[in-house]
Design an enzyme around this catalytic site. Sequence first.
Site, PDB file in Angstrom:
ATOM      1  N   TYR A 150       1.012  -0.987  -0.047  1.00  0.00           N
ATOM      2  CA  TYR A 150       0.101   0.061  -0.029  1.00  0.00           C
ATOM      3  C   TYR A 150       0.839   1.207  -0.081  1.00  0.00           C
ATOM      4  CZ  TYR A 150      -3.815   3.135   1.357  1.00  0.00           C
ATOM      5  OH  TYR A 150      -4.802   4.140   1.345  1.00  0.00           O
ATOM      6  N   TRP A 181       2.113   5.259  -1.545  1.00  0.00           N
ATOM      7  CA  TRP A 181       2.081   6.348  -2.761  1.00  0.00           C
ATOM      8  C   TRP A 181       3.920   6.680  -3.202  1.00  0.00           C
ATOM      9  CZ3 TRP A 181      -1.840  10.685  -3.467  1.00  0.00           C
ATOM     10  CH2 TRP A 181      -2.864  10.494  -2.951  1.00  0.00           C
TER      11      TRP A 181
END
Length: 752
Positions: free
Chosen positions: A107, A109
Amino acid sequence: MSIPHSSHWGAFGAVATADGVRITPHPDDPAPSALLANVPVAATPTARVLRPHVRRGWWEDGPGPDDRRGRDEFLPVAWDELLDRVAAEYRRVLGDHGPRAVFAGSYGWASAGRFHHAQSQLHRFSHLLGGAVRSSWTYSHGVGEVLLPHVVGNQEPLLSPTSWTSVEAHTDLVIALGGLPAKNSEVASGGITRHEVAGRLRAARARGAEFVLVSPLRDDLAAELGAQWLDVVPGTDTALLLAMCHVLLTDGTYDREFLDRCTEGSAEFLASLDGRTPEWAAPLTGIPAATIRDLARRAVRGRTMVTVSWSVARTRFGEQPLWAAVALAAMIGQIGLPGGGFGHGYASTGGVGKRAGTYPLPTFPQFADPLRVRIPVARIADALLHPGEPYEVDGRHEVYPHLRLVHWAGGNPFHHHQDLQRLQRAFRAAETVVVHEPFWTATARHADVVFASTTTLEREDLGAARYDDRLIAMGRVHAPLGQARDDYSTLSGLAERLGIGPSFTEGRSAREWVEHLYEQWRTGPAARAGITAPPYARFVADGEFRLPAEPAEKVLLASFRADPGRFPLRTPSGRVELHSRTVAGFGYDDCPGHPVWLAPDEVPDEEFPLHLVANNPATRLHSQLDHGATSQAGKVAGREPVRVHPQDAADRGLRDGQVVVLRSRRGSCLGGLVVSDAVRRGVVQMSTGAWFDPVAGAEAGVTCGHGNVNVLTRDVGSSRLAQACTGQHAAVQVSAFEGVPPRVRAFDQPGT
């Protein structure tokens, strides 16, 4: 020469100099983000993982649950030796337990690039090995991802709501639950070339739009918009919304025709409003009954947009305020009209409300997942701590798999997750934890294997986002530091050792893949959409390619409103479901079949008398580059700021700038005090993302010495429906720290 590059907080040009990397915002950006000033620190050795490392206990004693994980010594090792060892561990776990024992959900960015997207890389690798357990949904808006398909048939209010151009041109009143914080609109997944949200809001205000901010924080909406501030008690937005619905019902001003034509279950919902008066809601919300009644009546006088921030739903029973907001918008009767209706997440990122291309963007193919086993993303600690135990989610009865090998790339769960002491116990329950990291984050420090990873500045890629109008040729700004490798190289090495090398790489280098993905897109989806993009060499020379302009206007559910029979929603009734028989049939007492008031199950008390609001930071994206210039400039006494109302500070003898201790039932942390009347009395605000520092915390007698607020928050699901993150609120106490505060060690190399 400036090299084009991109990030989740903006496109930019970069130049590597003897004094470090110099960053210049994209020339077309009207309001570049201050977060760009964090980028140069990534090109320095500070906090970098400069070569592969292993935890001594795992290296010498082998895999298995281990309480030393997170505090053991790390040893530098050679790449080939470590890849051999990890490949052998994969063979052991897959051979003995199968792919259900591997978690490769990841998970994060990590990069705005389309090829070096860590999740895509890891998923492609794991799918070729027979699959792995992955996560579903997001920490940001997991409630909406599960609830909205039941209510309006899909996730369109999340992914493609009514456009800002429509709001700017038509909306008379914006009721913003959780606000429209400018800091959040500075970031967007995949990149953002032009920061326009603040300008759109100013234009709407100049045209005459009015704003009402419903939040315990006054600066959740820019002061220049002249908003009415309703400083609501945290966690009581649902009570406010139901009381407003009650006013429309008793006044007879709700749109009965819209409810009859476009909604299902309105009778059940309206009946449930009995007793939900403004007088009932006032003591719960802290908002006077007269103010609630006036706001409800204003909402039906003109074009009204009701918007709920992602943060409002990121709470226990967070399904309720979102569903109640849809119900209020339905009673006002403006769903499907330009500038009216509801939205979820406006200004939660810069992309919400912007154009979304109808054509695919270049994407690294991941193949089909042979296993297809998912757990809700916010339940990873439950899965690690309670293998084999049953749980419920979205009407399904599931069982947590026994996860033995955790492979994490591109994310930092010690930022996103709650109750970090519990997460520590969860990580220690695994048999092997493998992490790809450029930096010595807490996730890296709780791993067994740390593969040294490059940052985006050390790679070539394609920067693009579905909400942006540029495809950026992300150039390599500087050579990799130390022995760092990109995720593709690391996984290629593992794939070769596990017999899937040719399938994983298809014989291409990372640079060849980037060109291949671009050309495949240029001659395929782009050409079919009528987009004439230049060949790759020309694209790289130009530095970017401008995608088609944003459509003039997008109105959520406009076709449905015009003709529900011809354009039904993908709900069982084909209409907006104010009462869902499907959800009611699940039998969840924590999420019934229509929006209801469910009192928070953790509220301030004598021991912990303050409401904590743990929101997103203004000085960084999540925890990324917390050691960067902008993030560090925002610290107070070297720690994460804690905002407290002047009266609450005076009651405790606290002064601006001092180091304080925050405590909850889960843990404690240090912070730097900021006394501010922009915070409701009885509320403490502390942003997420300060790097977890248990070492400095131990010296201070607290859980974290740096100010990671998630040592205070609860690791429980929103409800059995969504099982989503509830990290927005907690009950806490604040007191002065006695003694000399310890030095923050979060950015030190391990063992120093």
